[in-house]
Design a protein around this motif. Structure first.
Motif, PDB file in Angstrom:
ATOM      1  N   PRO A   4       0.832  -1.209   0.000  1.00  0.00           N
ATOM      2  CA  PRO A   4       0.000   0.000   0.000  1.00  0.00           C
ATOM      3  C   PRO A   4       0.867   1.260   0.000  1.00  0.00           C
ATOM      4  N   VAL A   5       0.343   2.298  -0.637  1.00  0.00           N
ATOM      5  CA  VAL A   5       1.084   3.555  -0.774  1.00  0.00           C
ATOM      6  C   VAL A   5       1.146   4.274   0.554  1.00  0.00           C
ATOM      7  N   ASP A   6       2.309   4.797   0.881  1.00  0.00           N
ATOM      8  CA  ASP A   6       2.479   5.649   2.056  1.00  0.00           C
ATOM      9  C   ASP A   6       2.119   7.066   1.636  1.00  0.00           C
ATOM     10  N   SER A   7       1.109   7.647   2.282  1.00  0.00           N
ATOM     11  CA  SER A   7       0.639   8.978   1.879  1.00  0.00           C
ATOM     12  C   SER A   7       1.717  10.044   2.048  1.00  0.00           C
ATOM     13  N   LYS A   8       2.689   9.822   2.943  1.00  0.00           N
ATOM     14  CA  LYS A   8       3.779  10.787   3.124  1.00  0.00           C
ATOM     15  C   LYS A   8       4.650  10.865   1.871  1.00  0.00           C
ATOM     16  N   LEU A   9       4.877   9.715   1.212  1.00  0.00           N
ATOM     17  CA  LEU A   9       5.679   9.710  -0.018  1.00  0.00           C
ATOM     18  C   LEU A   9       4.968  10.450  -1.145  1.00  0.00           C
ATOM     19  N   VAL A  10       3.659  10.270  -1.229  1.00  0.00           N
ATOM     20  CA  VAL A  10       2.897  10.954  -2.267  1.00  0.00           C
ATOM     21  C   VAL A  10       2.882  12.450  -1.995  1.00  0.00           C
ATOM     22  N   ALA A  11       2.668  12.824  -0.739  1.00  0.00           N
ATOM     23  CA  ALA A  11       2.611  14.242  -0.378  1.00  0.00           C
ATOM     24  C   ALA A  11       3.953  14.932  -0.602  1.00  0.00           C
ATOM     25  N   SER A  12       5.046  14.211  -0.356  1.00  0.00           N
ATOM     26  CA  SER A  12       6.368  14.818  -0.536  1.00  0.00           C
ATOM     27  C   SER A  12       6.772  14.909  -2.001  1.00  0.00           C
ATOM     28  N   GLY A  13       6.051  14.243  -2.896  1.00  0.00           N
ATOM     29  CA  GLY A  13       6.363  14.306  -4.317  1.00  0.00           C
ATOM     30  C   GLY A  13       7.388  13.287  -4.765  1.00  0.00           C
ATOM     31  N   GLU A  14       7.732  12.346  -3.890  1.00  0.00           N
ATOM     32  CA  GLU A  14       8.697  11.311  -4.268  1.00  0.00           C
ATOM     33  C   GLU A  14       8.091  10.306  -5.241  1.00  0.00           C
ATOM     34  N   LEU A  15       6.777  10.147  -5.185  1.00  0.00           N
ATOM     35  CA  LEU A  15       6.086   9.231  -6.098  1.00  0.00           C
ATOM     36  C   LEU A  15       5.196  10.032  -7.033  1.00  0.00           C
ATOM     37  N   ASP A  16       5.192   9.617  -8.295  1.00  0.00           N
ATOM     38  CA  ASP A  16       4.336  10.241  -9.305  1.00  0.00           C
ATOM     39  C   ASP A  16       3.178   9.309  -9.608  1.00  0.00           C
ATOM     40  N   PRO A  17       2.033   9.841 -10.066  1.00  0.00           N
ATOM     41  CA  PRO A  17       0.925   8.960 -10.442  1.00  0.00           C
ATOM     42  C   PRO A  17       1.268   8.173 -11.709  1.00  0.00           C
ATOM     43  N   CYS A  18       0.768   6.983 -11.781  1.00  0.00           N
ATOM     44  CA  CYS A  18       1.006   6.107 -12.934  1.00  0.00           C
ATOM     45  C   CYS A  18       0.296   6.671 -14.171  1.00  0.00           C
ATOM     46  N   PRO A  19       0.974   6.781 -15.298  1.00  0.00           N
ATOM     47  CA  PRO A  19       0.309   7.291 -16.497  1.00  0.00           C
ATOM     48  C   PRO A  19      -0.631   6.274 -17.146  1.00  0.00           C
ATOM     49  N   ILE A  20      -0.558   5.013 -16.725  1.00  0.00           N
ATOM     50  CA  ILE A  20      -1.429   3.981 -17.301  1.00  0.00           C
ATOM     51  C   ILE A  20      -2.805   3.976 -16.637  1.00  0.00           C
ATOM     52  N   CYS A  21      -2.811   3.880 -15.302  1.00  0.00           N
ATOM     53  CA  CYS A  21      -4.102   3.780 -14.601  1.00  0.00           C
ATOM     54  C   CYS A  21      -4.591   5.126 -14.109  1.00  0.00           C
ATOM     55  N   GLU A  22      -3.761   6.155 -14.115  1.00  0.00           N
ATOM     56  CA  GLU A  22      -4.119   7.518 -13.733  1.00  0.00           C
ATOM     57  C   GLU A  22      -4.882   7.578 -12.406  1.00  0.00           C
ATOM     58  N   PRO A  23      -4.225   7.226 -11.307  1.00  0.00           N
ATOM     59  CA  PRO A  23      -4.932   7.292 -10.012  1.00  0.00           C
ATOM     60  C   PRO A  23      -5.232   8.746  -9.641  1.00  0.00           C
ATOM     61  N   ALA A  24      -6.255   8.907  -8.826  1.00  0.00           N
ATOM     62  CA  ALA A  24      -6.645  10.245  -8.396  1.00  0.00           C
ATOM     63  C   ALA A  24      -5.526  10.879  -7.581  1.00  0.00           C
ATOM     64  N   GLU A  25      -5.419  12.206  -7.638  1.00  0.00           N
ATOM     65  CA  GLU A  25      -4.374  12.906  -6.910  1.00  0.00           C
ATOM     66  C   GLU A  25      -4.620  12.881  -5.402  1.00  0.00           C
ATOM     67  N   GLU A  26      -5.898  12.794  -4.975  1.00  0.00           N
ATOM     68  CA  GLU A  26      -6.199  12.829  -3.552  1.00  0.00           C
ATOM     69  C   GLU A  26      -6.000  11.437  -2.958  1.00  0.00           C
ATOM     70  N   THR A  27      -5.378  11.375  -1.805  1.00  0.00           N
ATOM     71  CA  THR A  27      -5.227  10.114  -1.086  1.00  0.00           C
ATOM     72  C   THR A  27      -5.858  10.268   0.276  1.00  0.00           C
ATOM     73  N   ASP A  28      -6.201   9.110   0.896  1.00  0.00           N
ATOM     74  CA  ASP A  28      -6.820   9.156   2.221  1.00  0.00           C
ATOM     75  C   ASP A  28      -5.838   9.588   3.246  1.00  0.00           C
TER      76      ASP A  28
END
Length: 158
Positions: free
Chosen positions: A134-158
């Motif tokens: 599962p994705v760590d929301s801290k990594l997404v918030a810090s910008g270390e992870l980018d959204p996948c261009p194939i499945c295009e997940p929503a930018e908002e995370t829980d």
């Protein structure tokens, strides 16, 4: 489609093989003529009329075979490209104007340790991979992870 293209290539291949065969025959005749003569002045006509043209025909045949095989390969690539283009999905207006369905729709977000993208759980890039976590929301918030261009997940995370 394939046969019509290859028929135009076959004459080049046949001409190459014919030139090789004729060159080999001329070289054999020249060698036979030279071997039967004792004096050099009597050997020169065989060299000039048989051996040298025979060698030139062998070279020309090799060039024709190389060109013919290149043409066959090019025709095969063209055929495969035509099949690839023909296999493209139908235009949206041909399907009644309906929008294309998203590739992945799951709300669960996953990542592969050491990866640079985050994905939906049903994304084909992570589906079935045991190492996906599962994705760590801290990594997404810090910008270390980018959204996948194939499945295009929503930018908002829980």
């Amino acid at each position: 489609m394939r046969t019509s293209r290859l028929r135009t290539v076959h004459p080049v291949l046949w001409a190459g093989w014919a030139a090789l065969a004729a060159g080999a025959v001329l070289c054999a005749v020249g060698w036979y003529g030279v071997s039967g003569e004792r004096y050099a002045e009597r050997q020169l006509p065989y060299l000039a009329s048989c051996t040298i043209p025979g060698a030139a025909l062998i070279i020309a045949g090799a060039v024709l075979l190389a060109q013919g095989r290149g043409s066959v390969a090019a025709a095969r690539v063209e055929e495969l490209y035509g099949l690839l283009v023909a296999a493209e999905p139908a235009e949206p207006e041909a399907t009644g104007g309906a929008a294309l369905a998203p590739l992945a729709v799951s709300g669960d977000l996953l990542m592969v340790p050491g990866g640079t993208l985050w994905h939906r759980a049903d994304c084909p890039l992570v589906a079935g991979k045991a190492e996906a976590v599962p994705v760590d929301s801290k990594l997404v918030a810090s910008g270390e992870l980018d959204p996948c261009p194939i499945c295009e997940p929503a930018e908002e995370t829980d």
